[in-house]
Each structure stands twice: as C-alpha cells, then as structure tokens.
Design a protein around this motif. Sequence first.
Motif, PDB file in Angstrom:
ATOM      1  N   GLY A  64      -6.439  -3.302   9.124  1.00 30.72           N
ATOM      2  CA  GLY A  64      -6.779  -2.439   7.999  1.00 30.72           C
ATOM      3  C   GLY A  64      -7.239  -3.226   6.787  1.00 30.72           C
ATOM      4  N   PRO A  65      -7.746  -2.528   5.769  1.00 30.57           N
ATOM      5  CA  PRO A  65      -8.184  -3.208   4.541  1.00 30.57           C
ATOM      6  C   PRO A  65      -6.980  -3.699   3.745  1.00 30.57           C
ATOM      7  N   PRO A  66      -7.162  -4.703   2.900  1.00 31.33           N
ATOM      8  CA  PRO A  66      -6.037  -5.174   2.087  1.00 31.33           C
ATOM      9  C   PRO A  66      -5.626  -4.127   1.062  1.00 31.33           C
ATOM     10  N   ALA A  67      -4.355  -4.179   0.662  1.00 32.45           N
ATOM     11  CA  ALA A  67      -3.841  -3.211  -0.309  1.00 32.45           C
ATOM     12  C   ALA A  67      -4.621  -3.282  -1.614  1.00 32.45           C
ATOM     13  N   GLU A  68      -5.073  -4.485  -1.981  1.00 29.69           N
ATOM     14  CA  GLU A  68      -5.830  -4.643  -3.227  1.00 29.69           C
ATOM     15  C   GLU A  68      -7.099  -3.797  -3.226  1.00 29.69           C
ATOM     16  N   LYS A  69      -7.661  -3.538  -2.040  1.00 29.48           N
ATOM     17  CA  LYS A  69      -8.901  -2.771  -1.957  1.00 29.48           C
ATOM     18  C   LYS A  69      -8.650  -1.269  -1.926  1.00 29.48           C
ATOM     19  N   TYR A  70      -7.805  -0.807  -0.988  1.00 28.83           N
ATOM     20  CA  TYR A  70      -7.677   0.649  -0.841  1.00 28.83           C
ATOM     21  C   TYR A  70      -6.872   1.296  -1.970  1.00 28.83           C
ATOM     22  N   MET A  71      -6.036   0.512  -2.672  1.00 28.72           N
ATOM     23  CA  MET A  71      -5.257   1.107  -3.758  1.00 28.72           C
ATOM     24  C   MET A  71      -6.138   1.530  -4.931  1.00 28.72           C
ATOM     25  N   GLN A  72      -7.338   0.957  -5.051  1.00 27.56           N
ATOM     26  CA  GLN A  72      -8.267   1.421  -6.080  1.00 27.56           C
ATOM     27  C   GLN A  72      -8.548   2.913  -5.895  1.00 27.56           C
ATOM     28  N   GLN A 100      -6.540  -2.402 -10.828  1.00 27.91           N
ATOM     29  CA  GLN A 100      -6.552  -2.724  -9.401  1.00 27.91           C
ATOM     30  C   GLN A 100      -7.895  -3.321  -8.992  1.00 27.91           C
ATOM     31  N   TRP A 101      -8.989  -2.769  -9.523  1.00 31.53           N
ATOM     32  CA  TRP A 101     -10.319  -3.317  -9.247  1.00 31.53           C
ATOM     33  C   TRP A 101     -10.419  -4.762  -9.734  1.00 31.53           C
ATOM     34  N   LYS A 102      -9.862  -5.035 -10.911  1.00 29.55           N
ATOM     35  CA  LYS A 102      -9.888  -6.393 -11.453  1.00 29.55           C
ATOM     36  C   LYS A 102      -9.064  -7.333 -10.580  1.00 29.55           C
ATOM     37  N   LEU A 103      -7.898  -6.870 -10.145  1.00 30.81           N
ATOM     38  CA  LEU A 103      -7.055  -7.685  -9.278  1.00 30.81           C
ATOM     39  C   LEU A 103      -7.763  -7.985  -7.960  1.00 30.81           C
ATOM     40  N   TYR A 104      -8.438  -6.983  -7.412  1.00 34.96           N
ATOM     41  CA  TYR A 104      -9.169  -7.179  -6.157  1.00 34.96           C
ATOM     42  C   TYR A 104     -10.290  -8.192  -6.338  1.00 34.96           C
TER      43      TYR A 104
END
Length: 466
Positions: free
Chosen positions: A320-328, A443-447
């Motif tokens: 699956g995608p990383p949490a940093e991506k889908y949490m956005q 979240q976008w910045k963190l990703y």
Amino acid sequence: MEHFYIIVFVMLLAFCGGLELLKKGPQGSGALEMGKGPQEKMATIFLAFRNNYLVVYSLMMAGDWLQGPYVYALYSHYGYSKGDIGKLFIAGFGSSMIFGTIVGSLADKYGRKKCALTYVVTYILSCVTKHSPDYWILMLGRFFGGIATSLLFSAFESWLVAEHFKRGFEAQWLSNTFSKAVFLGNGLMAILCGLLANFLVDNLHLGPVAPFDASATVLLIGGIVIHTTWSENFGDNSGNVPLSVQFSKAATAIASDPKIALLGAMQSLFEGSMYTFVFLWTPALSPRGEDIPHGFIFATMMLACMCGSSIAARLMNKSGPPAEKYMQYVFVLSAFALLIPVWFSVQDIPVVEGIHVGGITFDGQVQLFGFLVFEACVGIFWPSIMSMRSKYIPEESRSTIMNFFRIPLNLFVCIVLYNVSMFSLASMFAMCSSFLLVAAACQWKLYSIAVAADLISSGSKEDDTA
C-alpha cells in the motif's frame, strides 16, 4: 423494531469477531503450534497474561465509553446552557492538560499498578458527582475525569510494556496485544457500551445518570481484577533525569526537526477538531430538542470508526501507499465531512419547555452521514499517526514529546469551549473543518520532506555502489 434487528446483528458480529481474535495465539493462529517444550509453555503463559490484560483494558475502556454518549445530555437535563456545559468540558480538558504532562513520570516513580488503581478511584468519584445537579460538584467531577483520562492513556500501556519484557516474552508479541486491545477496548467496547447506555436510558427509563452508575460498576470490577492479579512495576530510575531537562530535550528535538513539528501540528489539529466534535454532535443532531437515541447513534459512529481501522490495516500493508501520502486525502475528506452541518445551516434554537419534539429530522440524518464519514477518518487516523510517530519521534524522548503534543491540543479545546457561547454550531464546525485542511497542508509538507529524504538516501546508496 428494525433498529432492534440492526443492533442484534452488530452485537453478534462484533462479539464473534472478538472471540475469533481471542482464539489466536501471540503470532497468529499458528503460534501455539510451535515445537513442544519451553516454547509452547512460554506461549501458553503469554496467552494467559495477554488475556488478563485484555479483560482489564476492556473493562477500563468500557468505564470510559459508557459515559461518552450522555455527558452532554446529562448536563442539558440538569438545565445548563451550552456555555455552562462548555465550561464543564473545559475543566476536564484543562485538568488533563495540566496532569497529562507529568502523569507518566508519576507512574514510573510510584508504580504503574498504583496509578491504574488511581484511575479506577478517580473515575468512580467522577461518576458519583453526576448524581448532583450542583454546578460546582459537576465541575469537581470533570476535574477528576481529566485526571482519570491522563492515567488511562499512560499507566496501562506503561504497565503492559514493562511487564511484558520483565516476564521474558518475545518483543513481536507485544504488537499482538496492542492490536487486540484496540479492537476490543476501542472498538467492541465502544459499540456495546453505546448500545447498553441507550438501553438503560431509553428502554428501561432509568434517566441519563444510569450510564454513569453502570460505568462505576464496571470500573469497580476492573479494579478488583487489577488488585488481585497484577504485580507492580516501576520505570527505569537509573537516569533519574529531572522533568525540566526532559522537557528541554523534547522542545529541542521538535524545534530542530521539521518532521516532528509537522507531526505534532497534525496531531493537535486533528485531535482538537475531534474532541470539539465530541461536544458538538449532540446539539447538532437535536437543535430543537429532538428526542434522539444517543447511545444508538454513538454505537453507530464507533462502528464507522472500526471500519476506518480496517481500511487503515489494508492501506498500511507492504504493497500500500505510505501513511504520509494517503493521510493527505483522509484529512481533506474529514474536513468536507464536517462541512455538511455548515451547508445544512445548523441553528441554535432554544428548546420550548413542555413541548415534546419528535426524533431525528431529515437534516439530522444527512448530518449523521457526514459524522459517520468523519468517524471512519478517525479510525484511519489512529493507526496511521502511530506508524508515523514510530518513524520520526526519537525513542529516547518519545513519551515526553508525545506529552508535548497534548499541551496545544488540550489548550486549543479549552479555548474553543470557553468561547462556545459566542459562536453558532455552524461556525464551530466550519472552524474545525478549516483546522483539518491545515492538517492536510502539514501532511503534504511532511510527505514532500519524506520524499526528498528518500531521494537523497537513494542517491547516496547509488554513489556508494559506484
């Protein structure tokens, strides 16, 4: 009658799922099929230890969940306004903010079992105060409740981790206990307690204080189990670092690493909106004093939260995608879910005494759909934020930094609730939605930072290979 069949189905489904989880061993269904001898004996001992903790944790969470659906309703039943109720909620969050930053250290110093029993005592005292309509006695109850909440989210986990390793169990078995504790304590118990609270109030007509009496009873039973079956354990006092030094190190880590700061901002923004939502959903679904089934609605929202947890489990697998991506996208979806009450123009309409109002309206049903979507996002949020915390928060300062994150969270909720009478419900939902959009931007910045770090790491590996 159709609601009755839905309730029975949900209870049976959840109960069967809980039994299935309890049947599995520490590493899955095949853990008890290991070789004969010491390994099998150790696995059997672990199962007894794990199931004891699951029983205790489920009872402790049940004591908390039984109160959730009727806190606002009880204060309203006593005739207090939204502003007065907001101040009562502030007392609880303020108490948690003050004691939450030091309660972990107190548990380490004086013993986790003692702090677990202190949770039982303080929460029972909080329940007892609910029998009085006196405002200041209710305020005292909220103060006790805030202390209990801090203990609930620190003492039990600390006791489990220390006891797990003290007894020589394998490290990977700990995640097995945590996953089952979340399912049983935060999922199954939330649903069953919501249904039980609704049954006590609406079916048995025992009044809105009945769930708090049930909570005190469950807590007392859990306290007896803790007293008779748990051993005491303490923190590692070898370093004996003062709290001021721990806080200074945590503040330095947050200031020097933007990933930790962004993670803390997202947690505070989302949880702040979530706790504000806990205060808002009751008046939002009954703006004219409609007679709504609080417990049934609460159980339904918790079921949506469980569904979100299941979705998170699938998202967090290796493919699956990383949490940093889908949490956005989860943050954006949760923001739009809380905009539904704004679009339907929730209004604060005074209740006319002596006039009986029907059940939930069509507008309320649409808003409830939005609330269920939000709760599903909450279910995705918890395991995802835990995963990201494990990546970015340094182990040596983990608990202190996590306590730091709760300071702005509780402060934010206290400020919102203190000024609750100045804003309409619609404007408060709009404010929560805007905070969630800010969380999405964080979240976008963190990703972006995580992707850049991965590219740099990949380039360094290529250079080393060359």
